[in-house]
Design a protein around this motif. Structure first.
Motif, short mmCIF file in Angstrom:
data_model
loop_
_atom_site.label_atom_id
_atom_site.label_comp_id
_atom_site.label_asym_id
_atom_site.label_seq_id
_atom_site.Cartn_x
_atom_site.Cartn_y
_atom_site.Cartn_z
N LYS A 88 3.00 17.25 32.71
CA LYS A 88 3.38 16.12 31.87
C LYS A 88 3.47 14.87 32.73
O LYS A 88 3.75 14.96 33.92
N GLU A 89 3.22 13.73 32.09
CA GLU A 89 3.46 12.47 32.78
C GLU A 89 4.39 11.62 31.92
O GLU A 89 4.11 11.42 30.74
N LEU A 90 5.48 11.19 32.52
CA LEU A 90 6.43 10.35 31.79
C LEU A 90 6.12 8.91 32.13
O LEU A 90 6.33 8.47 33.28
N ARG A 91 5.60 8.19 31.16
CA ARG A 91 5.19 6.82 31.40
C ARG A 91 6.38 5.87 31.23
O ARG A 91 7.02 5.84 30.19
N LEU A 92 6.66 5.10 32.26
CA LEU A 92 7.78 4.16 32.21
C LEU A 92 7.35 2.95 31.38
O LEU A 92 6.17 2.78 31.08
N PRO A 93 8.32 2.09 31.00
CA PRO A 93 7.95 0.94 30.15
C PRO A 93 6.91 0.04 30.83
O PRO A 93 6.81 -0.01 32.05
N ASN A 94 6.19 -0.68 29.99
CA ASN A 94 5.15 -1.59 30.47
C ASN A 94 5.69 -2.53 31.55
O ASN A 94 6.71 -3.17 31.36
N GLY A 95 4.98 -2.59 32.69
CA GLY A 95 5.40 -3.45 33.79
C GLY A 95 6.21 -2.72 34.85
O GLY A 95 6.66 -3.32 35.82
N SER A 96 6.41 -1.40 34.68
CA SER A 96 7.22 -0.66 35.66
C SER A 96 6.41 -0.33 36.91
O SER A 96 5.26 0.11 36.81
N GLY A 97 7.03 -0.53 38.05
CA GLY A 97 6.38 -0.19 39.32
C GLY A 97 7.40 -0.20 40.43
O GLY A 97 8.60 -0.32 40.18
N SER A 98 6.91 -0.08 41.68
CA SER A 98 7.81 -0.03 42.85
C SER A 98 8.90 1.02 42.67
O SER A 98 10.07 0.77 42.97
N LEU A 99 8.54 2.19 42.17
CA LEU A 99 9.52 3.28 42.07
C LEU A 99 9.95 3.64 43.49
O LEU A 99 9.12 3.64 44.42
N GLN A 100 11.25 3.91 43.68
CA GLN A 100 11.71 4.19 45.03
C GLN A 100 12.43 5.52 45.16
O GLN A 100 12.28 6.21 46.15
N ASP A 101 13.26 5.86 44.20
CA ASP A 101 14.03 7.10 44.36
C ASP A 101 14.20 7.76 43.00
O ASP A 101 14.16 7.09 41.96
N LEU A 102 14.37 9.07 43.04
CA LEU A 102 14.55 9.84 41.81
C LEU A 102 15.49 10.99 42.13
O LEU A 102 15.25 11.72 43.10
N GLU A 129 11.92 14.18 28.47
CA GLU A 129 11.52 12.92 27.85
C GLU A 129 12.36 11.80 28.47
O GLU A 129 13.49 12.04 28.91
N ILE A 130 11.80 10.59 28.42
CA ILE A 130 12.58 9.43 28.85
C ILE A 130 13.61 9.11 27.78
O ILE A 130 13.28 9.05 26.58
N VAL A 131 14.86 8.91 28.19
CA VAL A 131 15.90 8.53 27.24
C VAL A 131 15.81 7.03 26.99
O VAL A 131 15.70 6.57 25.87
N ASN A 132 15.85 6.26 28.07
CA ASN A 132 15.71 4.81 27.97
C ASN A 132 15.69 4.22 29.37
O ASN A 132 15.90 4.93 30.36
N THR A 133 15.42 2.90 29.42
CA THR A 133 15.40 2.18 30.69
C THR A 133 16.46 1.10 30.64
O THR A 133 16.48 0.29 29.71
N VAL A 134 17.36 1.14 31.61
CA VAL A 134 18.51 0.24 31.61
C VAL A 134 18.35 -0.76 32.76
O VAL A 134 18.08 -0.37 33.89
N LEU A 135 18.55 -2.05 32.45
CA LEU A 135 18.44 -3.06 33.50
C LEU A 135 19.72 -3.11 34.33
O LEU A 135 20.82 -2.99 33.80
N LEU A 136 19.54 -3.29 35.63
CA LEU A 136 20.68 -3.32 36.55
C LEU A 136 21.10 -4.74 36.89
O LEU A 136 22.09 -4.97 37.57
N ASP A 137 20.32 -5.72 36.42
CA ASP A 137 20.65 -7.11 36.71
C ASP A 137 21.79 -7.59 35.81
O ASP A 137 22.08 -6.99 34.78
N ASN A 138 22.40 -8.70 36.22
CA ASN A 138 23.29 -9.42 35.31
C ASN A 138 22.50 -10.61 34.77
O ASN A 138 21.50 -11.01 35.37
N VAL A 139 22.99 -11.18 33.70
CA VAL A 139 22.21 -12.23 33.05
C VAL A 139 21.93 -13.41 33.98
O VAL A 139 20.89 -14.05 33.89
#
Ligand code: HEC
Ligand code: HEC
Length: 630
Positions: A210-224, A268-278
């Motif tokens: 299986k391949e779990l595709r991250l949201p459009n624009g995802s890259g620079s994966l570092q750790d899992l 399955e991917i549950v969701n992608t959460v941003l770690l930034d503040n506004v």
């Protein structure tokens, strides 16, 4: 204070006579006159008493005692150790030592000694030991493959192809599936959807299922990392807004920084959460660690030098409340930032009140790895050669910073490498140069609409290798030199004004980059094909514009028939170098060619880009092998 390495190596021949000394290795980490250590990976022993620390440029693994708060042993390695794993029985650690032909060193935990080694591929990292103690999985980053190493026979059992630059991996609790984070997307960059994937390998079948595709624009994966309760995995990455012109940075306009949650029961991917503040980015998320109760996830931000401590249980509760679609009958909850599940990857407020951001002390820079023991997070800081410790559960968490070696004196190039990876010099900390030029200043595989050549004509990110030696810079040559491109990057991409020392040191760093030997060179069939391809290169007159004696570029602009839908009729593109092509896909100024074959098979009308239409498929293969060998 400590014997330096020269004294140590002078002692070595007489060591057998000094059995006592061996039994009690000197706690030397680095002499003051040596280069930096660059701690980059951590693993705790089973009893939680010690941490092993892999030092990437220091070519050694340190053993750190968490009660005594000091380094108690130094284990030298012949090549840069990039990854660590503890054996299932806790008696050994596995150290991946990266080289074109890497080794995995076996270290005896009781003796702090290397007892043997296993062969691995190009730039091995992220070792993972199977729970039954029989297999070690290793990511061979530049072969795009995962090795299955048999710990009984000490031989490789098989290799499995994944997408592109596997850099992190973790097993499900039963050892059945290995999740592998591919660092970069693997598609043409002019596509609408460009994203990296997590490959799921069935370990018994030895293949990707299986391949779990991250949201459009995802890259620079570092750790899992997989949660101790075995239910979820978290992978860190950048979420790039590459469709927008790079006019500003506010509210994560260019790059946002994220973690994606994977449900392991459903795979399955549950969701992608941003770690930034506004109003403040959390740039370059890198290492991840879970608390033992799986309730807390800690992420190190290598660019902004801080830590996110996330209440994972609360994240799940918040996510579970969101419907898939807007239900008309329901009154909108204006206190909630996201209304539906698909809002979450764009929601800079999702973690409000359920995450602490802990800023590292000023002396701790470049956090890349985290380990958790109890409620303490141990953070390995790449650029400061320090270990920083914080008890996040304390009412007022306070850092303790421990030098692993005498304070490093940074060379100019090292200082430049630091700034290149530092989002502290970026407006609101959204990104560093390395956000788009990851992996020692190479490429992210994305197209960006920089404004230096007008708006509405995105270009594929270029590698920094040789940028200063092949002016002008940028595919349309809009910057006369690499130096000018660096200064323009600071001002117009990081939206900052810095003293010229910053740009000067970045220049020095970029000039110091060396090509990495191609993975093709360790495959004898491909090496032969490359030798034949060299003749094709000459016959097809490629060398007129890509002369091998001058870095494969004449540095001149041409129309070689590669204009795309966003380019203007008069646009010319500068001949790029061909050095390290194996690493810089996709190709051409707009990243429209995923492979080198595509450059000629799909993008060379009327032989305007070298005479290739008369080549047989075999000759074209050889030509590509040659180019991939450079
Ligand atoms: C938002 C993504 C992004 C960021 C951040 C970024 N760059 Fe780039 N960079 C690019 C792209 C895209 C290109 C290629 C543009 C082209 O070909 O016209 C490029 C090209 C370059 C080049 C020219 C290389 C050559 O050989 O022509 C240099 C030098 C450079 N960048 C330096 C930097 C520096 C230094 C920083 C940080 C101050 C930085 N970049 C930040 C996207 C980025
Ligand atoms: C007339 C000069 C010229 C000739 C001849 C030429 N090239 Fe190129 N080459 C270019 C230019 C200009 C580009 C940039 C095109 C673009 O970005 O759209 C380029 C781009 C490339 C690229 C893509 C590199 C990248 O990083 O994206 C490859 C690969 C390449 N050339 C290989 C070859 C080979 C192989 C031949 C011979 C068959 C050849 N070139 C002949 C000028 C030339």
């Amino acid at each position: 204070m400590y014997p330096n390495s020269r004294v140590w190596s002078a002692l070595k021949p007489v060591l057998p006579a000094l059995g006592l000394l061996l039994a009690c290795p000197p706690p030397v980490a680095r002499a003051a006159d040596e280069g930096p250590l660059s701690p980059t990976a951590l693993v705790a022993t089973k009893d939680g008493r010690s941490l092993f620390i892999a030092c990437a440029t220091g070519n050694r693994v340190l053993r750190f005692d968490i009660v005594e708060n000091r380094v108690v042993a130094t284990i030298p390695m012949t090549d840069p150790p990039l990854g660590l794993a503890l054996a299932a029985d806790g008696l050994q650690i596995f150290v991946t030592c990266a080289a074109p032909e890497s080794k995995v060193c076996l270290v005896d935990v009781a003796k702090n000694q290397v007892t043997g080694s296993l062969p691995a591929g190009h730039t091995a990292m992220a070792p993972v030991a199977s729970p039954d103690g029989k297999t070690l999985y290793v990511c061979n980053r530049f072969n795009d493959e995962v090795s299955f190493l048999d710990l009984g026979t000490k031989k490789e059992r098989r290799r499995v192809k994944v997408q592109r630059e596997p850099v992190a991996a973790a097993l499900t609790a039963d050892g059945r599936f290995l999740l592998v984070a591919n660092h970069l997307p693997n598609s043409p960059a002019d596509a609408d959807n460009v994203a990296a994937v997590v490959s799921v390998l069935d370990t018994a079948e030895g293949k990707v299922v299986k391949e779990l595709r991250l949201p459009n624009g995802s890259g620079s994966l570092q750790d899992l990392r997989v949660s101790p309760d075995g239910k979820f995995a978290v992978v860190t990455h950048i979420l790039s807004r590459f469709h927008l012109p790079t006019t500003q940075l506010d509210r994560g306009w260019m790059n946002t920084n994220a973690k994606t949650i994977i449900d392991l029961a459903r795979m399955e991917i549950v969701n992608t959460v941003l770690l930034d503040n506004v109003d403040s980015g959390a740039a370059n998320p890198w290492g991840v660690a879970w608390s033992a109760d799986s309730a807390t996830v800690v992420v190190a931000h290598a660019g902004t030098h801080d830590l996110s401590v996330v209440d994972f249980a609360a994240v799940l509760t918040r996510l579970a409340k969101l419907p898939a679609k807007i239900e008309d009958s329901k009154v909108a909850d204006y206190n909630a930032a996201s209304r539906i599940q698909t809002d979450v990857p764009n929601d800079l407020a999702f973690l409000v009140s359920i995450r602490q951001r802990l800023k590292l002390p000023a002396g701790d820079r470049g956090p890349r790895a985290v380990a958790i023991i109890g409620t303490k997070a141990y953070v390995a800081n790449y650029f400061s050669d320090t270990l920083a410790v914080v008890d996040w559960a304390a009412p007022y968490p306070e850092w303790v910073s421990i030098p692993l070696a005498p304070k490093p004196v940074m060379s100019l190039a090292r200082q430049g490498e630091f700034y290149f990876n530092d989002a502290g010099i970026c407006f609101q900390g959204w990104q560093s140069c390395a956000s788009c030029h990851p992996g020692e200043a190479r490429v992210d595989g994305l197209n960006w609409d920089l404004l230096n050549d007008g708006i509405g004509n995105p270009k594929n990110t270029k590698s920094m290798l040789l940028a200063h030696r092949t002016p002008p810079a940028m595919s349309m040559g809009v910057r006369d030199t690499g130096e000018m491109a660096v200064r323009a990057g600071l001002r117009h991409i990081l939206f900052t004004v810095q003293p010229d020392e910053v740009a000067g040191s970045i220049d020095e760093y970029l000039r110091s980059l060396k090509p990495v030997p191609s993975p093709i060179l360790s495959d004898s069939a491909l090496k032969k094909a490359a030798a034949r391809g060299k003749q094709v290169f000459v016959r097809a007159a490629c060398a007129t514009c890509h002369p091998p004696e001058s870095l494969f570029t004449d540095q001149r602009p041409y129309d070689v028939g590669t204009r795309g839908k966003f380019d203007k009729a008069a646009d010319l593109f500068h001949t790029p170098t061909l050095v390290e092509l194996w690493r810089t896909a996709p190709y051409l100024h707009d990243g429209s060619a995923l492979t080198l074959r595509d450059v000629f098979a799909a993008h060379n009308p009327d032989d305007r880009h070298g005479k290739t239409s008369n080549l047989s498929p075999e000759e074209l293969d050889d030509l590509c092998a040659y180019m991939l060998s450079l």
